[in-house]
Design an enzyme around this catalytic site. Structure first.
Site, PDB file in Angstrom:
ATOM      1  CD  GLU A 121      16.436  65.789  41.943  1.00 39.44           C
ATOM      2  OE1 GLU A 121      16.066  64.934  41.501  1.00 39.44           O
ATOM      3  OE2 GLU A 121      16.342  66.400  43.108  1.00 39.44           O
ATOM      4  CG  ASN A 257      23.243  67.280  47.078  1.00 39.25           C
ATOM      5  OD1 ASN A 257      23.164  66.994  45.635  1.00 39.25           O
ATOM      6  ND2 ASN A 257      23.053  68.175  47.706  1.00 39.25           N
ATOM      7  CG  HIS A 289      11.695  63.218  51.409  1.00 38.39           C
ATOM      8  ND1 HIS A 289      10.467  62.759  51.006  1.00 38.39           N
ATOM      9  CD2 HIS A 289      12.487  63.633  50.411  1.00 38.39           C
ATOM     10  CE1 HIS A 289      10.458  62.668  49.557  1.00 38.39           C
ATOM     11  NE2 HIS A 289      11.816  63.288  49.283  1.00 38.39           N
ATOM     12  CD  GLU A 290      15.719  65.550  50.796  1.00 40.34           C
ATOM     13  OE1 GLU A 290      16.277  65.057  49.818  1.00 40.34           O
ATOM     14  OE2 GLU A 290      14.672  65.982  50.660  1.00 40.34           O
TER      15      GLU A 290
END
Length: 845
Positions: A121, A257, A289-290
């Site tokens: 990203e 990811n 969060h991820e």
């Protein structure tokens, strides 16, 4: 061939077969990527960056192609439009820029090692394999990797490994996903595993430089988070596993990811026996969060980068929702109050700031929109505001429908508002668009006019100079007076006779209860005094919010900083962490109005000592078994104040603790360890101490301890010692590029090191650009510098150095905003310093 603005409009991939042969020893790799997709025209373009393209074929027949490095493009002439399978053979280099495929370095028992990881990203997948590197270009991926493998190594990817044939690791085909979410890593890794109730395999991976128990906390949070999100979203986790991997070199905090989330070590691993509560909270929120992204961002992805906020804002809110469910005893929404609103309100008051939704026409602009204060913090406030308006039941129903409709595809913000609005029965989009598509926020002024009417007005708030363009927001008023409407849509609103309203409600008039909406309130003197007279009856968030709004109003010169000083004692003995955090923020700003070693600074230190002395006596230096989370989190705040105030007893106590533990510094209580180390550096620092702490920094694998060391050692006063520290900035064996900004900022913030750090970055800017220039963190070096500068001389130096760099797209907005920010601060100090210094002297009488 002309550049294609969106490559997906002419070629739409459906599946990739990617083969990579990676040679770590020579930092090179070769690849063969076969793409099956639909060509809408015979002339197509796919992305490649820094590759040597050896051949492009269809059915073993070579095709003509050209490369365009400026536009990271590979142009291909196909025999015809329609379904096509093309193969690209190529080679490229590994770099140390923490983008694309790159090595991470670490040391075990004095031996330097490396593991390979990826960061794709925003647009770095094209550095690893030719592709249509756009979020909308979703496809499936079959990955095969060969590398210079030795015994004891592990390889990971988004999907489980299927087989190994002749040293080639084959992975199961992914679900449909965007290129920037593809990931893999390999090296000598340790792991801890568990499984969710629904059968998802959860794993935490790290290098063997860490103790095994450092993985336990993350494993527990990740497992509980996946289980929570499956239930909250009413949508199963769609992959067989969720791996969490700590990379020694990682530019961002973490990256979502799909199935292989990568983290900076500091945001995944921790010592369960000696880590401060606030650090545990940060790690937990990063993980959640991820993992929130695995649905919101991965399963359903923004259509284009102008909707980046859709990914990040939502995950930023959901991290708190999840941690609140997993660790309710933490009161994690209080952490939200001290981080997201504060960050967003400060940044969003600067003229020139981007709106949450910002148009992106040139791919070169993509990295410029990763403004954490806006895309993450402000955006999450918007969604908290929506949650407060529609409630959890409608939120969850709307999300379930949103995921069902758009899974494995792409969506826009309007799609989300439609789903939530249908579930709630209100026009969410109409409310949100006033906040998303225009920058800034209002100050709502509440005043009693000459006729005794209570009147509200809204006007855009600026810190520093600002161009008022007459913007109006739909403001959720959230008042404690029931007769006040829910939404203020106009510039002015008359609420009625104030005396009658006050008598009817029996308490001071307030707006924005619970601080859920993105604006600040300026109460006139009558209303403000009524609130102050009853401040002890306010809850912790209300007291914090009062200080927060007053500080911003002072920065914006709506009120004077001098007017704040007499009220601060009302909050000094609070047992609330968030109130003490807000008070500490006010004190930090007051420091800007005094010069080092001046009589005014002595007055400020005495004033701060008076504010903190009772709390220091109450809490002391040592943690107390069974104490509240508020006390645990407040202790370092008040001790920090006492040390700033040069309280003799506090300095002596910290020195005594250091001396008694000088051979086991890492074992000092984590919550106060940095203060003990910093006190030693400031008051007893010499070259031996600096070298000792630098050695501790290099040899420890404990990220929390590392952070304490750099925050402490950089505050040493000696010129030779500071020069020695700055000399390590370009030594990656000591200061990794990912950590350089923090080291630089700390030295710049040291009055004895400011000139040294400023000279260093001006003399080495080209090296900095070469080292981190391709990274979204690069422009934040400008932010860091602007955060510290406050004099006319520094403003002129800032402009002289950065004005020639305005032409760099990634720096333009930051330079313009920060120039205005420094100019506003210089004017503020010149205008208010005499009154502030007088008020400090009077407060001591």
């Amino acid at each position: 061939m002309p550049e294609v603005s969106r490559f997906y409009t002419k070629f739409q991939p459906d599946h990739y077969d990617i083969y990579l042969d990676i040679d770590r020893s020579h930092k090179v790799f070769s690849g063969k990527t076969t793409i099956t997709g639909t060509a809408l025209t015979p002339q197509i373009a796919i992305h490649q960056e820094d590759m040597t393209i050896e051949a492009v074929t269809v059915n073993d027949s070579p095709l003509p192609f050209t490369t365009d490095d400026a536009n990271t493009a590979l142009y291909i002439d196909l025999p015809h439009a329609g379904t096509v399978t093309l193969t690209v053979t190529y080679s490229a280099k590994l770099t140390d820029k923490m983008m694309g495929i790159y090595p991470s370095y670490y040391t075990v028992d004095g031996v330097k090692k490396e593991i390979i990881g990826t960061q794709f990203e925003t647009t770095a997948a094209r550095q690893a394999f030719p592709c249509v590197d756009e979020p909308e270009a979703k496809a499936t991926f079959s990955l095969a990797i060969k590398f210079d493998e030795h015994a004891g190594e592990t390889i990971l990817s988004n999907m489980p490994e299927k087989e190994v044939v002749n040293g080639v690791h084959y992975f199961e085909t992914t679900v449909r996903m965007s290129t920037y979410l593809v990931a893999f890593a390999f090296g000598e890794l340790q792991s801890k595993m568990t499984q969710t109730k629904s059968g998802v395999q959860i794993g935490v991976f790290a290098t063997k430089a860490h103790q095994a128990n450092e993985l336990d906390f993350a494993l527990d949070i990740a497992k509980n988070a996946i289980e929570f999100f499956e239930e909250f979203y009413h949508t199963p986790y769609p992959l067989p596993h969720s791996w969490q991997l700590a990379l020694p070199d990682f530019s961002a905090g973490a990256m979502e990811n799909w199935g292989l989330v990568t983290y900076r070590e500091a945001y995944l691993l921790l010592d369960p026996d000696n880590t401060a509560l606030d650090t545990k909270q940060v790690v937990a929120t990063v993980i959640t969060h991820e993992l929130a992204h695995q649905w919101f961002g991965d399963l359903v992805t923004m259509k284009w980068w102008d909707e980046l906020w859709l990914n990040e804002s939502f995950a930023n809110m959901m991290e708190y929702v999840a941690v609140d469910a997993i660790r309710p005893e933490w009161n994690i929404w209080e952490l939200f109050q001290t981080s997201e609103p504060t960050l967003a309100l400060q940044r969003d008051a600067t003229d020139g700031v981007q709106p949450i939704h910002v148009a992106i026409n040139d791919p070169a602009e993509i990295d410029t929109v990763f403004d954490a204060a806006i895309v993450y913090a402000k955006g999450s406030r918007m969604l908290v505001m929506v949650r407060a308006l529609i409630g959890d039941e409608a939120l969850r129903t709307g999300l379930k429908n949103y995921f069902a409709q758009h899974k494995y595809g792409n969506a826009t913000g309007d799609d989300l508002w439609t789903a939530l609005g249908e579930a709630a029965g209100i026009d969410v989009g109409a409310i949100m668009n006033s906040w998303l598509k225009q920058p800034g926020y209002p100050v709502v002024t509440a005043q009693v006019n000459a006729a005794g009417q209570l009147v509200l007005t809204q006007k855009q708030f600026f810190i520093g100079a600002g161009q008022d363009q007459g913007r109006v927001w739909q403001v959720p008023l959230n008042s404690n007076y029931e007769s006040v409407p829910q939404i203020m849509k106009d510039r002015e609103l008359v609420l009625g006779d104030y005396a009658s309203l006050r008598a009817e409600n029996g308490e001071p008039f307030r707006l924005n209860l619970d601080n859920t909406a993105h604006y600040i309130v300026h109460y006139d003197q009558q209303l403000f005094q009524d609130i102050l007279d009853n401040v002890s009856s306010l809850d912790n968030i209300a007291q914090m919010q009062l200080l927060q709004d007053l500080l911003l109003l002072a920065k914006g010169q709506v009120i004077s900083f001098a007017d704040l000083i007499p009220a601060l004692h009302l909050f000094a003995d609070s047992h609330s962490y968030i109130v003490m955090t807000a008070l500490s923020a006010v004190i930090a700003e007051l420091k800007r109005f005094v010069l080092p070693d001046s009589p005014a600074e002595k007055h400020l230190k005495e004033f701060v000592n008076n504010l903190s002395v009772n709390q220091v006596a109450r809490l002391g230096w040592q943690p107390v078994p069974g104490e509240s989370a508020d006390d645990e989190l407040t202790r370092p705040i008040v001790l920090n104040a006492a040390l700033y105030a040069e309280n003799d007893a506090a300095i002596a106590a910290a020195h005594q603790i250091y001396t008694a533990n000088s051979q086991t510094l890492s074992q000092l209580p984590a919550a106060t360890r940095m203060l003990i180390l910093r006190n030693e550096a400031q008051h007893f620092g010499n070259m031996n101490l600096v070298k000792h702490l630098l050695n501790e920094y290099v040899t420890t694998a404990d990220s929390s301890y590392k952070q304490d060391i750099y925050a402490a050692v950089t505050q040493v006063k000696g010129e030779a010692e500071l020069n020695h520290i700055v000399a390590q900035f370009q030594n990656a064996d000591v200061v990794k590029p990912q950590d350089l900004r923090a080291w630089f900022s700390q030295v710049l913030g040291n009055p004895n090191g400011e000139q040294l750090a400023w000279d260093w970055i001006r003399n080495n800017w080209q090296w900095l650009e070469d080292t981190v220039g391709g990274d979204m963190e690069y422009p934040t070096y400008v932010t860091v510098i602007a955060r510290h500068f406050k004099t006319k001389e520094r403003l002129e130096e800032f402009k002289k150095f950065f004005t020639p760099k305005l032409k760099e797209a990634i720096l333009t907005r930051e330079i313009q905003m920060d120039t205005n920010l420094i100019a506003g601060r210089v004017a503020l100090i010149a205008d208010q310093a005499p009154a502030v210094q007088t008020a400090l002297a009077q407060a001591l009488q």
